[in-house]
Write a protein that holds these residues in place. Structure first.
Motif, PDB file in Angstrom:
ATOM      1  N   LYS A 140      -4.403  -1.650 -15.440  1.00 23.84           N
ATOM      2  CA  LYS A 140      -3.369  -0.649 -15.020  1.00 23.84           C
ATOM      3  C   LYS A 140      -3.685   0.162 -13.881  1.00 23.84           C
ATOM      4  O   LYS A 140      -2.884   0.478 -12.932  1.00 23.84           O
ATOM      5  CB  LYS A 140      -3.186   0.214 -16.157  1.00 23.84           C
ATOM      6  N   LEU A 141      -5.179   0.523 -13.858  1.00 19.82           N
ATOM      7  CA  LEU A 141      -5.571   1.505 -12.721  1.00 19.82           C
ATOM      8  C   LEU A 141      -5.371   0.672 -11.326  1.00 19.82           C
ATOM      9  O   LEU A 141      -4.851   1.308 -10.421  1.00 19.82           O
ATOM     10  CB  LEU A 141      -6.857   1.690 -12.927  1.00 19.82           C
ATOM     11  N   ILE A 142      -5.892  -0.545 -11.497  1.00 15.44           N
ATOM     12  CA  ILE A 142      -5.820  -1.583 -10.360  1.00 15.44           C
ATOM     13  C   ILE A 142      -4.478  -1.517  -9.784  1.00 15.44           C
ATOM     14  O   ILE A 142      -4.215  -1.575  -8.419  1.00 15.44           O
ATOM     15  CB  ILE A 142      -6.546  -2.772 -10.437  1.00 15.44           C
ATOM     16  N   HIS A 143      -3.506  -1.744 -10.615  1.00 18.48           N
ATOM     17  CA  HIS A 143      -1.941  -1.987 -10.487  1.00 18.48           C
ATOM     18  C   HIS A 143      -1.677  -0.883  -9.785  1.00 18.48           C
ATOM     19  O   HIS A 143      -0.717  -0.638  -8.537  1.00 18.48           O
ATOM     20  CB  HIS A 143      -1.101  -2.364 -11.585  1.00 18.48           C
ATOM     21  N   LEU A 144      -1.849   0.338 -10.428  1.00 24.08           N
ATOM     22  CA  LEU A 144      -1.311   1.742  -9.738  1.00 24.08           C
ATOM     23  C   LEU A 144      -2.026   2.008  -8.446  1.00 24.08           C
ATOM     24  O   LEU A 144      -1.355   2.691  -7.459  1.00 24.08           O
ATOM     25  CB  LEU A 144      -1.646   2.829 -10.521  1.00 24.08           C
ATOM     26  N   ALA A 145      -3.313   1.640  -8.169  1.00 22.11           N
ATOM     27  CA  ALA A 145      -3.915   1.832  -6.932  1.00 22.11           C
ATOM     28  C   ALA A 145      -2.999   1.022  -5.766  1.00 22.11           C
ATOM     29  O   ALA A 145      -3.125   1.387  -4.599  1.00 22.11           O
ATOM     30  CB  ALA A 145      -5.230   1.514  -7.051  1.00 22.11           C
ATOM     31  N   ALA A 146      -2.708  -0.146  -6.232  1.00 19.80           N
ATOM     32  CA  ALA A 146      -2.123  -1.224  -5.181  1.00 19.80           C
ATOM     33  C   ALA A 146      -0.948  -0.727  -4.674  1.00 19.80           C
ATOM     34  O   ALA A 146      -0.238  -0.500  -3.771  1.00 19.80           O
ATOM     35  CB  ALA A 146      -1.956  -2.400  -5.835  1.00 19.80           C
ATOM     36  N   GLU A 147       0.146  -0.143  -5.775  1.00 22.75           N
ATOM     37  CA  GLU A 147       1.070   0.539  -5.628  1.00 22.75           C
ATOM     38  C   GLU A 147       1.087   1.840  -4.503  1.00 22.75           C
ATOM     39  O   GLU A 147       1.772   1.918  -3.512  1.00 22.75           O
ATOM     40  CB  GLU A 147       1.957   0.857  -6.876  1.00 22.75           C
ATOM     41  N   GLN A 148       0.247   2.545  -4.880  1.00 26.63           N
ATOM     42  CA  GLN A 148      -0.115   3.822  -4.018  1.00 26.63           C
ATOM     43  C   GLN A 148      -0.478   3.325  -2.601  1.00 26.63           C
ATOM     44  O   GLN A 148       0.109   3.902  -1.464  1.00 26.63           O
ATOM     45  CB  GLN A 148      -1.210   4.490  -4.595  1.00 26.63           C
ATOM     46  N   LYS A 149      -1.188   2.372  -2.588  1.00 24.69           N
ATOM     47  CA  LYS A 149      -1.725   1.948  -1.129  1.00 24.69           C
ATOM     48  C   LYS A 149      -0.562   1.451  -0.403  1.00 24.69           C
ATOM     49  O   LYS A 149      -0.111   1.595   0.661  1.00 24.69           O
ATOM     50  CB  LYS A 149      -2.562   0.754  -1.257  1.00 24.69           C
ATOM     51  N   ALA A 150       0.398   0.659  -1.091  1.00 22.61           N
ATOM     52  CA  ALA A 150       1.500   0.049  -0.711  1.00 22.61           C
ATOM     53  C   ALA A 150       2.646   1.244  -0.100  1.00 22.61           C
ATOM     54  O   ALA A 150       3.279   1.153   0.859  1.00 22.61           O
ATOM     55  CB  ALA A 150       2.485  -1.033  -1.603  1.00 22.61           C
ATOM     56  N   GLU A 151       2.882   2.197  -0.887  1.00 22.49           N
ATOM     57  CA  GLU A 151       3.630   3.443  -0.606  1.00 22.49           C
ATOM     58  C   GLU A 151       2.980   3.982   0.520  1.00 22.49           C
ATOM     59  O   GLU A 151       3.631   4.730   1.430  1.00 22.49           O
ATOM     60  CB  GLU A 151       3.529   4.433  -1.734  1.00 22.49           C
ATOM     61  N   ASP A 152       1.619   4.184   0.584  1.00 19.34           N
ATOM     62  CA  ASP A 152       0.867   4.979   1.864  1.00 19.34           C
ATOM     63  C   ASP A 152       1.370   4.166   3.055  1.00 19.34           C
ATOM     64  O   ASP A 152       1.559   4.522   3.994  1.00 19.34           O
ATOM     65  CB  ASP A 152      -0.430   5.147   1.497  1.00 19.34           C
ATOM     66  N   LEU A 153       1.229   2.944   2.956  1.00 15.82           N
ATOM     67  CA  LEU A 153       1.599   1.841   4.209  1.00 15.82           C
ATOM     68  C   LEU A 153       2.765   2.016   4.850  1.00 15.82           C
ATOM     69  O   LEU A 153       3.047   2.166   5.887  1.00 15.82           O
ATOM     70  CB  LEU A 153       0.920   0.436   3.861  1.00 15.82           C
ATOM     71  N   GLU A 154       3.640   2.306   3.566  1.00 18.00           N
ATOM     72  CA  GLU A 154       5.208   2.375   4.048  1.00 18.00           C
ATOM     73  C   GLU A 154       5.363   3.690   4.816  1.00 18.00           C
ATOM     74  O   GLU A 154       6.188   3.537   5.771  1.00 18.00           O
ATOM     75  CB  GLU A 154       5.975   2.299   2.837  1.00 18.00           C
ATOM     76  N   GLU A 155       4.769   4.824   4.331  1.00 17.61           N
ATOM     77  CA  GLU A 155       4.922   6.066   5.048  1.00 17.61           C
ATOM     78  C   GLU A 155       4.226   5.948   6.475  1.00 17.61           C
ATOM     79  O   GLU A 155       4.876   6.832   7.344  1.00 17.61           O
ATOM     80  CB  GLU A 155       4.162   7.133   4.094  1.00 17.61           C
ATOM     81  N   ASP A 156       3.300   5.296   6.652  1.00 11.97           N
ATOM     82  CA  ASP A 156       2.661   5.173   7.881  1.00 11.97           C
ATOM     83  C   ASP A 156       3.679   4.626   9.023  1.00 11.97           C
ATOM     84  O   ASP A 156       3.425   5.036  10.044  1.00 11.97           O
ATOM     85  CB  ASP A 156       1.183   4.446   7.935  1.00 11.97           C
ATOM     86  N   TYR A 157       4.215   3.692   8.475  1.00 12.09           N
ATOM     87  CA  TYR A 157       5.305   2.765   9.451  1.00 12.09           C
ATOM     88  C   TYR A 157       6.716   3.532   9.644  1.00 12.09           C
ATOM     89  O   TYR A 157       7.557   3.218  10.330  1.00 12.09           O
ATOM     90  CB  TYR A 157       5.510   1.533   8.972  1.00 12.09           C
ATOM     91  N   VAL A 158       6.878   4.722   8.895  1.00 15.64           N
ATOM     92  CA  VAL A 158       8.129   5.457   8.943  1.00 15.64           C
ATOM     93  C   VAL A 158       8.050   6.582   9.893  1.00 15.64           C
ATOM     94  O   VAL A 158       7.258   6.936  10.620  1.00 15.64           O
ATOM     95  CB  VAL A 158       8.514   5.807   7.516  1.00 15.64           C
TER      96      VAL A 158
END
Length: 82
Positions: free
Chosen positions: A64-82
Motif C-alpha cells: 500500500k505504501l509503495i502504491h501511494l508513493a507511486a501515485e504521489q510521484k505521478a501526481e508530482d510529474l503531472e504538476e511539473d508539466y502543467v
C-alpha cells in the motif's frame, strides 16, 4: 464489534504518521516483552508463529505504501508539466 471497528476507523482518520509510528513501536515493545517471557522450549514455536504473522501483515502494508508513493510521484510529474 461494529462500534469497536468504527472507533478504530475514526482513530486512524484523526491520526498522523507520528501517532502510527508510536503505535508500531508500542506493539514492537510488547512483542519483545512477550518474546522474552517465552520459555526456551517454546521459542521455536513462537518464532514459527511470529514470523509468518509479521510477513502476512507487513507485506500488504508495504504494498500500500509503495502504491501511494507511486501515485504521489505521478501526481508530482503531472504538476511539473502543467
Amino acid at each position: 464489534m461494529k462500534k469497536l471497528f468504527a472507533l478504530a476507523d475514526r482513530y486512524l482518520q484523526e491520526s498522523d504518521w507520528k501517532t502510527m509510528a508510536m503505535l508500531k513501536f508500542c506493539l514492537l515493545g510488547l512483542g519483545i516483552a512477550v518474546g522474552a517471557m517465552v520459555p526456551s522450549k517454546y521459542k521455536k514455536t513462537a518464532v514459527a508463529v511470529g514470523l509468518p504473522l509479521f510477513f502476512v501483515t507487513y507485506l500488504p502494508l508495504m504494498a500500500k505504501l509503495i502504491h501511494l508513493a507511486a501515485e504521489q510521484k505521478a501526481e508530482d510529474l503531472e504538476e511539473d508539466y502543467v
